[in-house]
Design an enzyme around this catalytic site. Structure first.
Site, PDB file in Angstrom:
ATOM      1  N   ASP A  62       0.831  -1.199   0.000  1.00 57.72           N
ATOM      2  CA  ASP A  62       0.000   0.000   0.000  1.00 57.72           C
ATOM      3  C   ASP A  62       0.871   1.258   0.000  1.00 57.72           C
ATOM      4  OD1 ASP A  62      -2.501   1.243  -0.060  1.00 57.72           O
ATOM      5  OD2 ASP A  62      -3.295   0.005   1.566  1.00 57.72           O
ATOM      6  N   ASP A  98      -9.834   3.692  -3.627  1.00 55.93           N
ATOM      7  CA  ASP A  98     -10.515   2.497  -3.129  1.00 55.93           C
ATOM      8  C   ASP A  98     -11.951   2.447  -3.646  1.00 55.93           C
ATOM      9  OD1 ASP A  98      -8.247   1.902  -1.728  1.00 55.93           O
ATOM     10  OD2 ASP A  98      -9.074   2.349   0.255  1.00 55.93           O
TER      11      ASP A  98
END
Length: 385
Positions: free
Chosen positions: A147, A202
């Protein structure tokens, strides 16, 4: 027509030459990730029972291979820098979980962050890439998602290259999934660094978010290919925020896009309709076609309310999604020129969701029934000769 075909072949060749040389991502990855349904509420029982469910409910047979533990598994670092699992939720450690998953014939994925901390403030891999990569290899990890929280002052290409090289140096093949949410255009460098790269923020479990992530793929289809794929984020199929009609569109388009097919719902207590969407064999086959060309938006009608998405297949056929984004039913006409075929070519058409042959057509095809709001028809068109 010939110019379009030549451009497609050149794109495939370029992508293959520039691909990260770890032997992975010959087709888009398939699996499950814990984040969308469980978020931080994970433990070894959840992960192991999900893996067991994937075998018993047919997901594994359908091609879903990776069982990916997302954020919140890490407990900290020992004084020597080695990362360890949260002792409460993973009392037996990650290798114990990995061994179990491998015993089922599946593979295991782990999550980390390119920054000093993960998005949920667990330890990140910044400065510990070589250490963490070696630890993952010793645990038997098959897939690493990295990430981008607490790393935004860094250069993504340089930062991800460090982990990429560290993973390859272990000698264990580990699929490398970059996740910087499209920050600084990872599709422009991702192929030489990783096996997939997030191209969007996201995804949320609603129509607008899914459609936004889909449309973000339209300008970047040429950056995806064998060895590395554009990633519009994990699937939301089965989480309840959209209708099953919308989930069918979601799954159809992710398959056509060569997007990673990473399920994100509860697989332990999955309902039959969700399972039937996720295991639709003829739709999955489009995603896993060995030619590796990402589908693209080839035609829009009525201000984009009706769309045609298409991709060439390794057998010379075309896969097509006739997509109705409108709130009203609609028909959509497909012309052979939209899908790089000569108008005189006879094409045999098959509906992949109903698994029925619709007949042989020349020049064009129009959906023989109204496509419902937010719905689609997914087809293959195969030359009869």
């Amino acid at each position: 027509m010939m110019k379009i075909a030549a451009t497609l072949l050149a794109t495939i060749a370029l992508a293959t030459v520039n691909a990260l040389d770890n032997g992975l991502a010959l087709t888009p990855q398939m699996g499950w990730s814990s984040w969308n349904f469980y978020a931080c509420n994970i433990n070894e029982s959840v992960i192991m029972n999900t893996a067991k469910a994937m075998v018993s409910n047919g997901m594994a047979d359908a091609g879903y291979t990776y069982v990916n533990i997302d954020d919140c598994w890490a407990g900290g670092r020992y004084p020597n820098g080695t990362v360890y699992a949260d002792p409460t939720n993973f009392p037996n450690g990650i290798k114990y979980v990995a061994d179990y998953i491998h015993s089922l014939g599946l593979k295991i994925g782990i999550y980390t962050d390119a920054g000093t901390e993960t998005c949920q403030k667990r330890v990140g891999s910044y400065g510990y890439e070589a250490n963490d990569a070696q630890t993952y290899a010793e645990w038997g990890i098959d897939y690493v998602k990295e990430d981008w929280c607490y790393a935004t002052l860094e250069n993504p290409q340089q930062r991800y290259q460090i982990m990429s090289q560290a993973l390859n140096a272990t000698g264990r093949p580990m699929f490398f999934s970059l996740c910087d949410w499209g920050y600084e255009n990872p599709w422009t460098f991702g192929m030489s660094v990783g096996n997939s790269w997030r191209t969007t923020p996201d995804i949320k479990d609603n129509w607008d978010s899914m459609l936004s992530n889909l449309m973000a793929q339209a300008p970047i289809t040429s950056f995806s290919g064998i060895g590395g794929f554009n990633d519009p984020d994990m699937m939301m199929v089965g989480n309840g925020g959209m209708s099953n009609t919308e989930y069918v569109s979601h799954f159809s388009l992710w398959s056509l896009l060569n997007a990673p097919l990473i399920a994100g719902c509860d697989l332990i207590d999955i309902d039959q309709e969700t399972l039937s969407i996720l295991t639709a064999s003829e739709v999955i086959a489009i995603n896993q076609d060995p030619l590796g060309v990402q589908g693209s938006l080839v035609k829009s009608y009525n201000g984009g309310l009706q769309q045609i998405w298409a991709k060439p297949l390794s057998n010379g056929a075309r896969a097509v999604v006739l997509f109705n984004t409108d709130t009203n039913p609609a028909t959509i006409e497909l012309l052979w020129g939209n899908i790089w075929m000569e108008p005189s070519q006879q094409l045999s058409i098959r509906n992949l969701w109903t698994q029925t042959n619709l007949g042989t057509f020349t020049e064009s095809y129009e959906s023989d029934s109204l496509i419902p709001p937010h719905g689609c028809i997914m087809l293959t068109l195969t030359p009869t000769n």
